[in-house]
Scaffold this active site. Structure first.
Site, PDB file in Angstrom:
ATOM      1  N   GLU A 170       0.886  -1.176   0.000  1.00  0.00           N
ATOM      2  CA  GLU A 170       0.000   0.000   0.000  1.00  0.00           C
ATOM      3  C   GLU A 170       0.912   1.210   0.000  1.00  0.00           C
ATOM      4  OE1 GLU A 170      -3.080  -0.163  -0.484  1.00  0.00           O
ATOM      5  OE2 GLU A 170      -3.701  -2.156   0.172  1.00  0.00           O
ATOM      6  N   CYS A 177      -2.283   9.304   2.558  1.00  0.00           N
ATOM      7  CA  CYS A 177      -2.064   8.762   1.206  1.00  0.00           C
ATOM      8  C   CYS A 177      -3.255   9.036   0.299  1.00  0.00           C
ATOM      9  CB  CYS A 177      -1.772   7.271   1.274  1.00  0.00           C
ATOM     10  SG  CYS A 177      -3.055   6.356   2.118  1.00  0.00           S
TER      11      CYS A 177
END
Ligand code: NAD
Length: 486
Positions: free
Chosen positions: A258, A292
């Site tokens: 990720e 993010c």
């Protein structure tokens, strides 16, 4: 060491001095944890080295046979207890997080809820069938697919979501029957240690959950070399993700990555402008921009560009900035490298012709890590901020003329985590959601995450998904059994 800790604790886990001494496999070395708002020392955490990292894998490997063969009901019950303990300790965990990470306390509380939701989800998922039948193509043969836990899983997590990134990985791995070795970021070891202590209290047997603090390259390097570590799940920057991908090749580990994001936020004429502005503020400034999923590039349709710039800037100027326990909208950034990046992106954009609408500098009255929420307009595509992750409270606005153009500009990125679109035209929304090369597309809203959805990105934003049923894939493998009863 954890036994020693628990005997000295009652129901409180906020005593950071106690927590700090009790990382698994810790040695003599110490890591200073500082409050980003004040620079004050929060704790000195005992750290491990390569020997400790290896000992953690020894423990996890030794515990695997028993844990992977317990009844799923037992694993589910242990996860449920962990979930309940996390929620019961919400205020303590939130305060620990504010002390080492700096985020506003409301956001920290929200993160604890989010973190706990993964534990509950995978407690329930552990009970779902893990055997599937196959319609046989061979005479007399019976076929089944079994999903089996891979073994020891290494979990490496960042500082921006110090609890949720651990539970999103650990709950899936533990529910599936894996044992885990966890390496949290050096900025936020206390949240990880508190979660580890609560896991111990929940009743995970020794060796099932192992938290190792120390130098990242040493600890994780040891794990990537170790063939007993069968899966590696990493959340962090694309740069470190590439490195761990390479390091994992020799032992062919199952990988979840990720990685970074660089979300485009696209607003078309005809969109609900009030809503678009409110959602744009959330998409940019949640977690003080260190997210993010944070919108980095705003593409605004020419007919509404001036109005959007004015309204967005006014909304940003209303944001409050301060220390986490005062619960402002924006807290400090994590360290000075983040401040340097904001300054560099602002200076570069201005040098390339952008206009500064608000902010643009450090709020020295508050301290060196407080960067004022910033809006830049007319930012050219060549500016660094239009292609690099800023990871801070700086919004870059740019105008576009037509749909094809904005799709091309939004897709012109090595990242593909999330994209935001605002429009009320259903055909346009359909075309956009099809064309955008992103793992997640949010339409007329910002919040999309939660335990039941497969979180993850396309291109260099990652490999695999976390959350949902798909979050179990890297921690399990399929065994195909073909039986003939003779
Ligand atoms: P980072 O890559 O610097 O660090 C992440 C983790 O990797 C930490 O535990 C760190 O200790 C470890 N690490 C660092 N260098 C290492 C090395 N050489 N070898 C092994 N391990 C190493 O990232 P960060 O600064 O902590 O977090 C910010 C980044 O994380 C941003 O790029 C952000 O987009 C990304 N992120 C992604 C998601 C997602 O789900 N896609 C979620 C949160 C953060």
């Amino acid at each position: 060491m954890l036994d020693n800790l628990s005997s000295r604790l009652t129901d409180r886990i906020t005593d950071t001095a106690l927590l700090a001494g009790h990382g698994d496999f810790a040695g003599e070395g110490r890591l200073a944890v500082r409050d980003p708002a004040t620079g004050d020392l929060v704790a000195q955490v005992a750290i491990s080295d390569a020997t400790g990292a290896c000992a953690a894998v020894d423990a996890a490997q030794a515990a695997f046979a028993a844990w992977s063969t317990t009844l799923p009901q037992h694993r589910a019950a242990t996860l449920h207890r962990w979930h309940d303990l996390i929620l019961a300790a919400k205020e303590d965990l939130a305060r620990i997080m504010v002390a080492e990470q700096g985020k506003p306390v409301s956001e920290a509380r929200g993160e604890i809820d989010y973190a706990a939701s993964f534990v509950q989800f995978y407690a329930e998922e552990a009970l779902r069938p893990n055997i599937e039948g196959v319609t046989s193509h061979l005479a007399d043969a019976e076929m089944e697919l079994w999903r089996e836990p891979v073994g020891v899983a290494a979990l490496i997590t960042p500082w921006n979501f110090p609890c949720a990134m651990i539970t999103r990985k650990a709950a899936a791995a533990l529910g599936a029957g894996c044992t885990v070795v966890i390496h949290p970021s050096a900025e936020t070891p206390l949240s990880a240690l508190a979660l580890a202590e609560l896991a111990r209290r929940a009743g995970f047997p020794g060796g099932v959950v192992n938290t190792v603090i120390g130098d990242a390259a040493t600890i994780v390097g040891e794990w990537t070399r170790d063939a007993r570590v069968r899966a590696l799940s990493f959340t962090g920057s694309t740069e470190v993700g590439r490195l761990l991908y390479r390091q994992s090749a020799d032992t062919v580990k199952r990988l979840v990555m990720e990685l970074g994001g660089h979300a485009p936020f696209i607003v078309f004429k005809g969109a609900d402008l009030d809503r678009a502005v409110a959602e744009a503020v959330k998409a940019k400034f949640a977690t003080s921009g260190q997210d993010c999923l944070g919108a980095n590039r705003f593409y605004i349709h020419r007919p509404i560009y001036d109005e959007f710039c004015a309204r967005f800037t006014a909304a940003v100027e209303r944001l409050t900035i301060g220390t986490g326990m005062d619960d402002p909208d924006i807290g400090p950034l994590i360290h000075d490298r983040q401040i340097d990046k904001q300054k560099a992106h602002v200076a570069d954009a201005l040098a390339q012709g952008a206009r500064l609408l608000t902010g643009g500098s450090v709020d020295e009255d508050l301290g060196p890590l407080f960067f004022r929420p910033t809006v830049l307009a007319d930012v050219p595509d060549e500016a660094a901020i239009m292609s690099e992750e800023t990871f801070g409270p700086v919004a870059a606005l740019s105008v576009f003329d037509d749909e094809e153009e904005v799709i091309a500009r939004a897709n012109a990125s090595e990242y593909g985590l999330v994209a935001y679109v605002h429009s009320l035209d259903p055909r346009r929304i359909y075309r956009l959601t099809r064309a955008l090369q992103y793992g997640m597309v949010a339409v007329n809203r910002t919040k999309v995450t939660g335990a039941p959805i497969p979180f993850g990105g396309m291109k260099q934003s990652g490999i695999g998904r976390e959350g949902a049923r798909q979050g179990l894939e890297a921690f399990t493998e399929i065994k195909y059994v073909c039986r003939d009863w003779g």
